[in-house]
Write a protein that holds these residues in place. Structure first.
Motif: not given
Length: 409
Positions: A350, A354, A357-358, A404, A409
């Motif tokens: 995860r 994340e 994705t950021g 994600l 989330g």
């Protein structure tokens, strides 16, 4: 002198029988009247008639082998050829000749039948080999593995071919199974650490189970075995190549103990039969939990069923593998679902998702700012180029966001 249509007795007491080749001497009779002599040898003839009739029936209605049938025919023919009976011996020879023809036909039919069965077995084994070689390339590990095991059972039920053909086909069949096993082992290599720990735990449980197998402290030992079973289930699954062997040793040790206990408490058979009914009901209740939807609820429901299962006690030994196998199948399905859930909620995975994705979001925002600046400066060529780059980054971002979501989330 006395006579009948098939024989006569002359003045000297010599008995004759009439055949197509003329009269033949049957024997000499001095102990009584000529009529008694004929009656005696006529009874011998009737005995041959009965014997031939029985043999005809055996040839027609039983699996009497051609060799044994021919031996019996030869034995009767010797008696007929010896002319020690009064009656239509030529008719008996004709019946024997027909029997020989019948036996010959049966021999040829069986030969053709064996050839047909061998040909069918060859085609069947070739089909099994072809399917096994196709399955060897499959990625459906469980379904393909179960099908390969089924093919082995089918193979064992087929007749053997000639040694060379059978060995060649078996080599291909065995090679396909080995190739599949190697691919599957490589596929699950990432689970080795967890399963190695389970193997060590189960080896310890096996060692204790085997040390207890000779105990005669029925109550305490049975209770300890139940605790060991709980620890076994909590340990998780070992490597597939060890799991079955360890399980067989673990169950084997318990079987030794419980078999000894059963011999001492044979009168409990009725109770164990009732236990079997209860466990079959629980197994049915457990099977209704499949397919698994709500993992948490299913886990709790199965735990409740298992607690009731453990509280029931033992079932007849011959029925145990089947009913326990049903529960074991449900448990394995639950363990597979838990493994899938663990992978889905893995915090490290995860965090990586994340982070990615950021990074992509930052890149998209930066490109949008550069595009606005280029448009403001009137540099449309640069802006168009940046727009194309933005489309690619936005597609990656959308894909990362979708991944994600799978982590909740």
């Amino acid at each position: 002198m006395s006579s009948d249509p098939w024989g006569r007795v002359d003045e000297t007491g010599t008995v004759y029988v009439r055949t197509a080749d003329g009269e033949q001497v049957v024997g000499s009779w001095q102990a009584g009247t000529p009529e008694e002599a004929l009656a005696y040898f006529e009874r011998k003839y009737e005995g041959l008639v009965v014997e031939i009739g029985l043999l005809e029936k055996r040839v027609k209605t039983t699996d009497l082998s051609a060799k044994d049938a021919q031996t019996a025919i030869d034995h009767i023919r010797e008696q007929v050829d010896a002319h020690h009976a009064v009656g239509d011996l030529d008719a008996l020879k004709t019946r024997l000749d027909k029997l020989v023809e019948t036996v010959g036909k049966r021999r040829e039919e069986r030969k053709q039948q064996r050839a047909k069965q061998s040909d069918e077995a060859r085609h069947a084994k070739e089909a099994l080999v072809t399917e096994a070689e196709e399955l060897a390339q499959s990625d459906q590990w469980r379904a393909a593995g179960e099908r390969l095991r089924s093919l082995v059972d089918t193979w064992k039920g087929l007749p053997r071919l000639d040694r060379k053909s059978d060995d060649e086909l078996w080599h291909r069949f065995s090679h396909a199974r080995s190739a599949f096993s190697k691919r599957r082992k490589a596929h699950f290599a990432q689970l080795d650490a967890q399963r190695e720990e389970a193997r060590k735990t189960k080896e310890r449980l096996v060692a204790e189970a085997e040390s207890l197998s000779g105990s005669t402290d029925w109550g305490l030992t049975a209770a300890r075995y139940r605790e060991l079973m709980s620890e076994w289930k909590a340990a998780g699954r070992a490597q597939r190549e060890h799991e079955d062997d360890l399980w067989n040793r673990f169950r084997g040790a318990q079987d030794i103990f419980f078999a000894a206990r059963s011999s001492v408490f044979a009168e409990r058979d009725a109770e164990q039969s009732e236990n079997l009914k209860l466990k079959e009901e629980l197994a049915g209740e457990a099977e209704k939990l499949l397919p698994i939807g709500d993992l948490k609820g299913t886990r709790a429901a199965f735990r409740s069923i298992n607690e009731r299962w453990e509280a029931i006690g033992h079932v007849p030994r011959d029925a145990r593998p089947k009913v326990e196998g049903r529960m074991h199948a449900v448990e394995r399905a639950l363990q597979d679902a838990e493994e899938n859930e663990w992978r889905r909620t893995n915090p490290e995975a995860r965090a990586r998702a994340e982070g990615l994705t950021g990074q992509l979001q930052a890149a998209v925002d930066k490109l949008r700012g550069q595009i606005e600046q280029a448009r403001a400066q009137g540099n449309n060529s640069k802006a168009d180029k940046l727009e194309r780059e933005l489309e690619g980054r936005q597609a990656l971002l959308d894909q990362a966001l979708k991944g994600l979501q799978e982590f909740g989330g």
